[in-house]
Scaffold this motif. Sequence first.
Motif, mmCIF file in Angstrom:
data_model
loop_
_atom_site.group_PDB
_atom_site.id
_atom_site.type_symbol
_atom_site.label_atom_id
_atom_site.label_comp_id
_atom_site.label_asym_id
_atom_site.label_seq_id
_atom_site.Cartn_x
_atom_site.Cartn_y
_atom_site.Cartn_z
ATOM 1 N N VAL A 148 0.842 -1.189 0.000
ATOM 2 C CA VAL A 148 0.000 0.000 0.000
ATOM 3 C C VAL A 148 0.881 1.244 0.000
ATOM 4 O O VAL A 148 1.706 1.440 0.891
ATOM 5 C CB VAL A 148 -0.935 0.012 1.220
ATOM 6 N N GLY A 149 0.700 2.091 -1.011
ATOM 7 C CA GLY A 149 1.494 3.304 -1.105
ATOM 8 C C GLY A 149 1.796 3.635 -2.548
ATOM 9 O O GLY A 149 1.238 3.052 -3.475
ATOM 10 N N GLY A 150 2.691 4.555 -2.740
ATOM 11 C CA GLY A 150 3.060 4.935 -4.096
ATOM 12 C C GLY A 150 3.920 6.173 -4.114
ATOM 13 O O GLY A 150 4.296 6.721 -3.076
ATOM 14 N N ARG A 151 4.266 6.584 -5.333
ATOM 15 C CA ARG A 151 5.087 7.776 -5.528
ATOM 16 C C ARG A 151 4.402 8.709 -6.527
ATOM 17 O O ARG A 151 3.818 8.254 -7.513
ATOM 18 C CB ARG A 151 6.479 7.390 -6.020
ATOM 19 N N MET A 152 4.517 9.985 -6.251
ATOM 20 C CA MET A 152 3.939 10.998 -7.135
ATOM 21 C C MET A 152 5.002 12.021 -7.500
ATOM 22 O O MET A 152 5.980 12.210 -6.769
ATOM 23 C CB MET A 152 2.765 11.699 -6.447
ATOM 24 N N TYR A 153 4.780 12.669 -8.619
ATOM 25 C CA TYR A 153 5.666 13.738 -9.098
ATOM 26 C C TYR A 153 7.110 13.279 -9.187
ATOM 27 O O TYR A 153 8.042 13.963 -8.760
ATOM 28 C CB TYR A 153 5.566 14.976 -8.193
ATOM 29 N N ARG A 154 7.296 12.081 -9.761
ATOM 30 C CA ARG A 154 8.633 11.494 -9.821
ATOM 31 C C ARG A 154 9.603 12.426 -10.548
ATOM 32 O O ARG A 154 9.313 12.986 -11.591
ATOM 33 C CB ARG A 154 8.585 10.146 -10.534
ATOM 34 N N GLY A 155 10.813 12.484 -9.987
ATOM 35 C CA GLY A 155 11.889 13.233 -10.610
ATOM 36 C C GLY A 155 11.796 14.731 -10.473
ATOM 37 O O GLY A 155 12.592 15.463 -11.070
ATOM 38 N N PRO A 157 11.213 18.295 -7.763
ATOM 39 C CA PRO A 157 11.444 18.697 -6.362
ATOM 40 C C PRO A 157 10.264 18.401 -5.445
ATOM 41 O O PRO A 157 10.419 18.360 -4.226
ATOM 42 C CB PRO A 157 11.706 20.204 -6.471
ATOM 43 N N ASP A 158 9.076 18.184 -6.037
ATOM 44 C CA ASP A 158 7.880 17.913 -5.234
ATOM 45 C C ASP A 158 7.585 16.432 -5.100
ATOM 46 O O ASP A 158 6.491 16.053 -4.659
ATOM 47 C CB ASP A 158 6.664 18.605 -5.872
ATOM 48 N N GLU A 159 8.542 15.584 -5.469
ATOM 49 C CA GLU A 159 8.300 14.133 -5.416
ATOM 50 C C GLU A 159 7.932 13.691 -4.002
ATOM 51 O O GLU A 159 8.521 14.143 -3.005
ATOM 52 C CB GLU A 159 9.523 13.356 -5.890
ATOM 53 N N VAL A 160 6.941 12.795 -3.933
ATOM 54 C CA VAL A 160 6.442 12.271 -2.662
ATOM 55 C C VAL A 160 6.398 10.747 -2.735
ATOM 56 O O VAL A 160 5.951 10.188 -3.743
ATOM 57 C CB VAL A 160 5.024 12.800 -2.354
ATOM 58 N N ALA A 161 6.880 10.094 -1.687
ATOM 59 C CA ALA A 161 6.780 8.636 -1.571
ATOM 60 C C ALA A 161 6.019 8.300 -0.300
ATOM 61 O O ALA A 161 6.342 8.820 0.777
ATOM 62 C CB ALA A 161 8.155 7.998 -1.543
ATOM 63 N N VAL A 162 5.002 7.457 -0.414
ATOM 64 C CA VAL A 162 4.187 7.053 0.730
ATOM 65 C C VAL A 162 4.176 5.531 0.820
ATOM 66 O O VAL A 162 3.905 4.845 -0.166
ATOM 67 C CB VAL A 162 2.736 7.568 0.595
ATOM 68 N N GLN A 163 4.508 5.006 1.970
ATOM 69 C CA GLN A 163 4.482 3.562 2.218
ATOM 70 C C GLN A 163 3.666 3.314 3.476
ATOM 71 O O GLN A 163 4.008 3.840 4.552
ATOM 72 C CB GLN A 163 5.899 3.024 2.399
#
Length: 364
Positions: A148-155, A157-163
């Motif tokens: 459960v989770g994911g990554r947004m705005y890869r690459g 400065p606003d990249e977010v990773a949620v686990q």
Amino acid sequence: MSPTVEESAQQVRVAVIPGDGIGTEVMEPTLEILETVGERHGLDFTWQHHDWSCEHYTRTGRMMPEDGLDQLAEVDQILLGAVGFPGVPDHVSLWGLLIPIRRAFKQYINLRPVRLMPGIECPLRLPEGADIDFLVVRENNEGEYSEVGGRMYRGTPDEVAVQESVFTRRGVERAARYALQLAADRSGSLASATKSNGIVHTMPFWDEVVHACAEDFPGVQVRDYHIDALSALFVLDPGRFDVVVASNLFGDILTDLGAAIIGSIGIAPSANLNPEREHPSMFEPVHGSAPDIAGQGIANPLGQIWAASMMLDHLGHPQAAAEVVAAVEASLAVGIRTPDLGGSATTTEVADAVREQLRGGTGV
């Protein structure tokens, strides 16, 4: 090892997945040892060989074929060597093979013994008369290793990773009850790994469920340890522990530390168990594929051999399992060791020594 009474032959189908690196080097001698002890105990092994590995991934784009789990469902047990090799990201190799197997076959208990073998010098300064001999029960299907989770705005400065960590009452209960039963059968002492002072939802939940389950085991004393303090005590006072229960991540880290304090990660075994035996269980060493020494013939086979003995025990042959462990101890006692234990023996020489101990009928 005293001779055993002949048993009627039991057919045992085992899926063999050597994997990568030193996994391919320690597997074959382990199968020979299993055949040796099998002859003494009426076990007739049939090996189902699979080349599933990172090399398989580079050829096919998959760690195992689409019907891999269906193939494994046909066997009684699974014997795994090691998985991982440079060029294939670890999360690809792990989530492409080990974790699907653990989850598809409800191998929700990961059992790892931490035991200082005779003749091995402990890297710790132990008090006089102290011993290291305990079991770690790791919850193996959920917890911190959820999808459960994911990554947004890869690459950017606003990249977010949620686990997200996922703890279910069923998942915690079955790990806790398995550990409590082990503790009840041993010294009656259970240590529970937590971090409820900092992880304010899942860890208090873990604590509550463990202690609720403990009410059905009045002879077991349960003590909670914050994971940081518990890690320190593994080093400072490992002799105090008998059975430890931990979540997926905490158990993973603690058992690698446990392997280190018994002299070498090359010795340590692991069992991924489906306790109800509705599905095959999987047995593997802790050491990983060790690409830095692969191909040199110096890999320690004892972790794989010890894992095979755990498979024998799970199959309902504790005497055969004990004979394998006793043969390992006897070979260590006469000084036949690989370089990780300060010796100069090869993988083959160590495995041959264990096999000769089995053939000689010494030990238990």
